[in-house]
Design a protein around this motif. Sequence first.
Motif, PDB file in Angstrom:
ATOM      1  N   GLU A  24       0.826  -1.206   0.000  1.00  0.00           N
ATOM      2  CA  GLU A  24       0.000   0.000   0.000  1.00  0.00           C
ATOM      3  C   GLU A  24       0.859   1.254   0.000  1.00  0.00           C
ATOM      4  OE1 GLU A  24      -0.453  -2.577   2.141  1.00  0.00           O
ATOM      5  OE2 GLU A  24      -2.380  -3.355   1.429  1.00  0.00           O
ATOM      6  N   GLU A  25       1.916   1.240   0.787  1.00  0.00           N
ATOM      7  CA  GLU A  25       2.810   2.402   0.870  1.00  0.00           C
ATOM      8  C   GLU A  25       3.565   2.605  -0.442  1.00  0.00           C
ATOM      9  OE1 GLU A  25       4.833   5.761   2.346  1.00  0.00           O
ATOM     10  OE2 GLU A  25       2.948   4.808   2.879  1.00  0.00           O
ATOM     11  N   VAL A  26       4.047   1.526  -1.046  1.00  0.00           N
ATOM     12  CA  VAL A  26       4.739   1.649  -2.339  1.00  0.00           C
ATOM     13  C   VAL A  26       3.776   2.216  -3.376  1.00  0.00           C
ATOM     14  CG1 VAL A  26       5.886   0.416  -4.224  1.00  0.00           C
ATOM     15  CG2 VAL A  26       6.378  -0.210  -1.856  1.00  0.00           C
ATOM     16  N   ALA A  27       2.575   1.675  -3.438  1.00  0.00           N
ATOM     17  CA  ALA A  27       1.582   2.148  -4.406  1.00  0.00           C
ATOM     18  C   ALA A  27       1.274   3.626  -4.187  1.00  0.00           C
ATOM     19  CB  ALA A  27       0.307   1.313  -4.297  1.00  0.00           C
ATOM     20  N   ARG A  28       1.149   4.024  -2.931  1.00  0.00           N
ATOM     21  CA  ARG A  28       0.881   5.434  -2.622  1.00  0.00           C
ATOM     22  C   ARG A  28       2.023   6.313  -3.113  1.00  0.00           C
ATOM     23  NH1 ARG A  28       2.322   9.231   0.491  1.00  0.00           N
ATOM     24  NH2 ARG A  28       3.706   8.035   1.811  1.00  0.00           N
ATOM     25  N   ARG A  29       3.266   5.896  -2.842  1.00  0.00           N
ATOM     26  CA  ARG A  29       4.428   6.689  -3.259  1.00  0.00           C
ATOM     27  C   ARG A  29       4.583   6.756  -4.777  1.00  0.00           C
ATOM     28  NH1 ARG A  29       9.351   5.308   0.938  1.00  0.00           N
ATOM     29  NH2 ARG A  29       8.181   5.590   2.852  1.00  0.00           N
ATOM     30  N   LEU A  30       4.154   5.697  -5.471  1.00  0.00           N
ATOM     31  CA  LEU A  30       4.244   5.670  -6.935  1.00  0.00           C
ATOM     32  C   LEU A  30       3.003   6.262  -7.588  1.00  0.00           C
ATOM     33  CD1 LEU A  30       5.778   2.125  -7.500  1.00  0.00           C
ATOM     34  CD2 LEU A  30       6.968   4.319  -7.374  1.00  0.00           C
TER      35      LEU A  30
END
Length: 185
Positions: A24-30
């Motif tokens: 979720e955090e990676v997706a948010r950052r990307l």
Amino acid sequence: MDEQIKQIAMRLRGLRDAIEISAEEVARRLDIPVEEYELMETGEKDLSVSTLQKVSNHFGVSLDELMFGEEPRMNSYFLTRRGTGISIERTKAYKYESLASGFKNKVADPFIVTVEPKPEGTHIYYNKHDGQEFNMVLVGRMLLDINGKEIILNPGDCIYFDSSLPHGMKALDGNNVRFLAIVMK
């Protein structure tokens, strides 16, 4: 091809595990939906070079390491002889050959890209990423669409553009197109 994409997906998952953050955090950052990112991590969704470059820039890992599984080692020069660049078929219709995979701390990523023709009426896949891009057609002809402006490039034609604009290409005349692409960060 499927095996190569699965290997990239494994490296993507390994990076996330190593830095101990959630999907979720990676997706948010990307800035992509978490479902889309999770499919990328399993190899069920195509991994665009622009998304991999975002991961590379955001998390401080080389694009070559993500794409090819090799850490660059050279810092004064890196020589790639004709036909010896590390290659990956990102999708059935796109083949990337890295021309500087062993050079550390690159400010640009040069590739020879081969695009196969698609059936008439097939939509162009659009991409966008930070930075700028240079393309020079070596063989064949291609249609390049940059933010709705369609440009036909013939052998020897070059274009330099803002790659944060939506852009996509397709091979023309029922033949492969082969071009030099340099992606600057």
